[in-house]
Design a protein around this motif. Structure first.
Motif, PDB file in Angstrom:
ATOM      1  N   UNK A 141      -9.109 -32.391  11.482  1.00 21.72           N
ATOM      2  CA  UNK A 141      -7.803 -31.896  11.048  1.00 21.72           C
ATOM      3  C   UNK A 141      -6.777 -32.183  12.131  1.00 21.72           C
ATOM      4  N   UNK A 142      -5.721 -32.880  11.733  1.00 28.82           N
ATOM      5  CA  UNK A 142      -4.656 -33.240  12.669  1.00 28.82           C
ATOM      6  C   UNK A 142      -3.418 -32.454  12.262  1.00 28.82           C
ATOM      7  N   UNK A 143      -3.102 -31.441  13.015  1.00 26.11           N
ATOM      8  CA  UNK A 143      -1.943 -30.599  12.732  1.00 26.11           C
ATOM      9  C   UNK A 143      -0.656 -31.304  13.173  1.00 26.11           C
ATOM     10  N   UNK A 144       0.499 -30.858  12.655  1.00 24.79           N
ATOM     11  CA  UNK A 144       1.768 -31.512  13.016  1.00 24.79           C
ATOM     12  C   UNK A 144       2.046 -31.550  14.518  1.00 24.79           C
ATOM     13  N   UNK A 145       1.536 -30.558  15.269  1.00 24.60           N
ATOM     14  CA  UNK A 145       1.779 -30.542  16.711  1.00 24.60           C
ATOM     15  C   UNK A 145       0.607 -31.087  17.510  1.00 24.60           C
ATOM     16  N   UNK A 186       9.146 -31.224   6.207  1.00 27.12           N
ATOM     17  CA  UNK A 186       8.447 -32.498   6.071  1.00 27.12           C
ATOM     18  C   UNK A 186       7.171 -32.579   6.907  1.00 27.12           C
ATOM     19  N   UNK A 187       6.914 -31.581   7.724  1.00 29.97           N
ATOM     20  CA  UNK A 187       5.729 -31.604   8.591  1.00 29.97           C
ATOM     21  C   UNK A 187       4.461 -31.676   7.758  1.00 29.97           C
ATOM     22  N   UNK A 188       3.459 -32.362   8.298  1.00 32.52           N
ATOM     23  CA  UNK A 188       2.269 -32.642   7.501  1.00 32.52           C
ATOM     24  C   UNK A 188       1.004 -32.473   8.322  1.00 32.52           C
TER      25      UNK A 188
END
Length: 469
Positions: A437-441, A423-425
């Motif tokens: 860009x916003x990564x899941x972490x 489900x990570x986005x």
């Protein structure tokens, strides 16, 4: 009746600087609380305890903003842009207050005043004494729940014992200089406060902004969901819904034929205390976070099925501030957003937990119960009950997005889903010719501690930042 002292809470209280000059609690002609009734009045302050946070509304993958329109915002333009782009700091100056931090710690301070004194307050009504204490425990827990999910990492049972939480005052000490505790410590306090409050609160509150037994059970369900304890979340969602499960039928509402749509649907409850779906009602202090220059993404729009009145009531040609440049205006149907505990969310929590625990048919039944109340006459099509658990879970998460879009809680779902690879986005924003860009972490899923707070109390450690300025 005697008047109660007004507790004037300024930043020193909220940041635990330990300087009496920043706080005025002298009587100045008013009476210091002494009786059970006095402390009940402190807990009856609707203007204080009905308020929920606002910072998280733009921290979502479900909205789009355009640089040619952001100046139409009539307040906090820079702060809104900073939030939308997941920048390191929403508030740039040490002079800028963070209203969420201050209002939530203000609530905690009043609760601690009550908890410090209610056991010895004058009066013989012991049932009322217990109830007032329960309300203070519950409201303190509710405020800490928002704070830990805004200003700390997502709960993770492998790291929360060491992950930085938030300052955790449990006494009304204006001279205390507190550092940050751990995520686990804050969650443990929330859990303990709610379990104690559950024992003494009534089934039905006098007004829905006051905590009740079903309201506390609903927050426990929400807390356990956030912790990934799906069996416990299911248990408490069941408890809350067994006491109160009302849902509005959206077919009973429509826009007034002779009034502009931005006035909202005719007879829709437009104040928190009139909302019958609110088990424990709260609403953010700012009523229009999405009304001007904010749009839904094509991805979210595609999740609405034909005839869904949730879409019909939420997207109109023009708001009271005029039409937007790039599409329909977003309004909350009651001209307010919800941030408390509501029956619709509890149905969704129960559906998600049942799906995750292998009870697909039970999950689908709850989704159908909710959806049947949300569609045009003749447009509702029930989900089949013979789906797999994974299929049921995907539908539960879809319905969660559609139902809760206007409640501003997507940030918290993103944080917990980013712990699950399936489900990570990754979120991408394009703004003023630049792509973000916003990564899941990404570190900036956790809000920065306000600069003003750290300037007053350097013992409070700042959250790591992503370097997005």
């Amino acid at each position: 009746m005697k008047k109660i002292i007004i507790l004037t809470l300024t930043l020193a209280t909220l940041t635990f600087l330990g300087c009496e000059d920043y706080m005025d609690i002298s009587p100045k002609g008013k009476v210091i609380p002494e009786t059970i009734d006095h402390y009940q009045e402190l807990m009856s302050n609707r203007n204080k305890f009905q308020i929920g946070p606002t910072n998280m509304f733009q921290l979502s993958d479900e909205i789009v903003m355009y640089d040619d329109e952001i100046n139409r915002l009539f307040t906090k333009i820079i702060e809104t842009e900073n939030t939308y782009l997941f920048r390191d700091h929403i508030y740039l100056s040490t002079d800028d207050p963070d209203s969420d931090w201050e209002s939530l710690y203000g609530q905690i301070y009043v609760c601690n005043v009550v908890l410090d004194n209610i056991d010895h307050a004058e009066g013989n009504n012991e049932e009322l004494r217990k109830q007032v204490k329960g309300e203070a425990l519950a409201q303190r827990a509710h405020a800490f729940f928002w704070l830990i999910n805004l200003y700390a990492k997502q709960y993770d049972n492998t790291t929360s014992a060491t992950d930085l939480g938030v300052p955790m005052p449990v006494e009304a000490d204006v001279n205390a200089t507190l550092e940050r505790t751990t995520v686990q410590a804050v969650y443990s306090l929330i859990e303990n406060d709610l379990l104690e409050a559950e024992k003494v609160l009534p089934l039905t509150p006098e007004f829905n902004y006051r905590p009740s037994k079903p309201g506390v059970q609903g927050l426990l369900a929400k807390m356990y969901l956030n912790m990934g304890k799906f069996d416990k979340a299911l248990e408490y969602a069941n408890k809350s819904l067994s006491e109160y499960s009302f849902l509005y039928d959206y077919k009973a509402f429509d826009f007034h034929p002779f009034m502009p749509k931005f006035m909202g649907p005719f007879t829709w409850p437009n104040v928190v205390i009139d909302d019958k779906e609110a088990v424990w009602g709260r609403s953010p202090s700012f009523p229009f976070p999405y009304t001007v220059a904010v749009y839904i993404t094509d991805e979210l729009k595609a999740l609405y099925d034909e005839g869904d009145r949730r879409y019909y009531f939420s997207f109109i040609e023009a708001s009271m501030f005029g039409p937007n440049l790039h599409g329909p205006s977003i309004i909350a149907p009651g001209l307010r957003h919800r941030s408390g505990i509501h029956t619709a969310e509890l149905y969704l929590i129960r559906a998600e937990c049942n799906a995750r625990l292998g009870n697909a048919a039970a999950a689908i039944n709850d989704l159908n119960t909710l959806r049947e109340k949300r569609f045009n006459e003749g447009a509702f099509v029930a989900y089949p009950t013979d789906l797999s658990s994974d299929e049921a879970l995907n539908l539960a998460l879809k319905e969660r997005r559609v139902e809760l879009f206007l409640d501003g809680q997507r940030l918290f779902d993103l944080k917990r889903f980013n712990k699950e690879p399936r489900f990570a986005k990754t979120i991408t924003r394009t703004f003023k010719g630049e792509t973000y860009t916003i990564e899941p972490d990404d570190e900036n899923y956790v809000l920065a501690i306000p600069k003003k707070v750290i300037a007053l109390n350097p013992k409070i450690e700042q959250n790591p930042r992503a370097g997005r300025n």
